[in-house]
Design a protein around this motif. Sequence first.
Motif, PDB file in Angstrom:
ATOM      1  N   PHE A  59       0.835  -1.202   0.000  1.00  0.00           N
ATOM      2  CA  PHE A  59       0.000   0.000   0.000  1.00  0.00           C
ATOM      3  C   PHE A  59       0.873   1.256   0.000  1.00  0.00           C
ATOM      4  O   PHE A  59       2.012   1.240   0.449  1.00  0.00           O
ATOM      5  CB  PHE A  59      -0.908   0.026   1.239  1.00  0.00           C
ATOM      6  N   ALA A  62      -2.314   7.849  -0.175  1.00  0.00           N
ATOM      7  CA  ALA A  62      -2.898   8.598  -1.287  1.00  0.00           C
ATOM      8  C   ALA A  62      -2.349  10.022  -1.283  1.00  0.00           C
ATOM      9  O   ALA A  62      -2.023  10.574  -0.226  1.00  0.00           O
ATOM     10  CB  ALA A  62      -4.419   8.629  -1.148  1.00  0.00           C
ATOM     11  N   GLY A  68      -9.622   8.461  -0.485  1.00  0.00           N
ATOM     12  CA  GLY A  68      -9.103   7.370   0.319  1.00  0.00           C
ATOM     13  C   GLY A  68      -7.784   7.727   0.962  1.00  0.00           C
ATOM     14  O   GLY A  68      -7.029   8.585   0.497  1.00  0.00           O
ATOM     15  N   TYR A  70      -5.329   5.385   1.616  1.00  0.00           N
ATOM     16  CA  TYR A  70      -4.268   4.558   1.035  1.00  0.00           C
ATOM     17  C   TYR A  70      -4.745   3.951  -0.275  1.00  0.00           C
ATOM     18  O   TYR A  70      -5.937   3.694  -0.468  1.00  0.00           O
ATOM     19  CB  TYR A  70      -3.869   3.441   2.003  1.00  0.00           C
ATOM     20  N   HIS A  71      -3.780   3.701  -1.158  1.00  0.00           N
ATOM     21  CA  HIS A  71      -4.030   3.010  -2.408  1.00  0.00           C
ATOM     22  C   HIS A  71      -3.134   1.773  -2.474  1.00  0.00           C
ATOM     23  O   HIS A  71      -2.172   1.644  -1.716  1.00  0.00           O
ATOM     24  CB  HIS A  71      -3.741   3.913  -3.608  1.00  0.00           C
ATOM     25  N   VAL A 119      -5.830  -2.574   2.967  1.00  0.00           N
ATOM     26  CA  VAL A 119      -6.093  -1.204   2.523  1.00  0.00           C
ATOM     27  C   VAL A 119      -7.357  -0.657   3.179  1.00  0.00           C
ATOM     28  O   VAL A 119      -7.468   0.550   3.428  1.00  0.00           O
ATOM     29  CB  VAL A 119      -6.183  -1.140   0.979  1.00  0.00           C
ATOM     30  N   SER A 123      -7.636   2.636   5.529  1.00  0.00           N
ATOM     31  CA  SER A 123      -8.425   3.735   4.978  1.00  0.00           C
ATOM     32  C   SER A 123      -9.640   4.099   5.814  1.00  0.00           C
ATOM     33  O   SER A 123     -10.158   5.211   5.699  1.00  0.00           O
ATOM     34  CB  SER A 123      -8.877   3.392   3.551  1.00  0.00           C
TER      35      SER A 123
END
Length: 251
Positions: A59, A62, A68, A70-71, A119, A123
């Motif tokens: 991860f 972002a 969000g 986290y990506h 994730v 998030s």
Amino acid sequence: MRDIEDTFPHTPATAEVGVDPGLRRYMIAIYNKVALGLALAGALAYATANVPILRDLLFRAAPEGGAGAYHLTFLGGCVAIAPILVLLLSSRPLRRATAFSTGAVYWTVVSLFGAAMGVLVLSFTGLSVATTFAISAAAFGALSLVGYTTRRELTSFGAFLTVGLAGLVGALVLNLVLHSPALAFVTNAVGAFVFAGLIAFDTQRLRRVYEQLAGDEVALDVASNFGALALFINFLNLFQFLLAMGSGEQR
């Protein structure tokens, strides 16, 4: 996924609700596997979200102002789509399935989904994840009970849901380009409806499978792994769509 489920054909809804020790053992085995699968997936999600080396591999934060917290990284994206590839690649071999091979597929898919779910832990707040999980669990129990006890044939409903699932995938892909909040909300709501319906449909289908295979313990072991896989995926998608739809508060 639907190809794998079709390994065991549908049979008409004719049996009345009753107490059958064999059916009870079969369904309990399925629900136990689902529960253990969710526990493993949750543990892996927690680990990938909190162990720094795993978190950094899978991860990334972002950009400020992005959607969000986290990506997924490239590796994280590979882990996220790996369960689909496992199901597609194993669907033909599993037509000559054994309890061991189907069990291996089940636990592999569970582990991959769990790792990618980190994730969500990053998030959304812990309270929102726990609350949405509880809502999803309650809905799962109620819908599964409906599917188990209803005398109404759900095959046509299942076909409708499968068409809806295809449309849902198309809408999700489209929104990767459009980034429309309105479309995202609609797809999340439709997704929650589709997978809620599939919980009831698949529960009835699994009961029909037992009625067809009763007495064949080897085939029932295989069927219980397929059944756990179907219900696990249905639950997980219901949970994720409810969380994304607004039940969950982002960090």
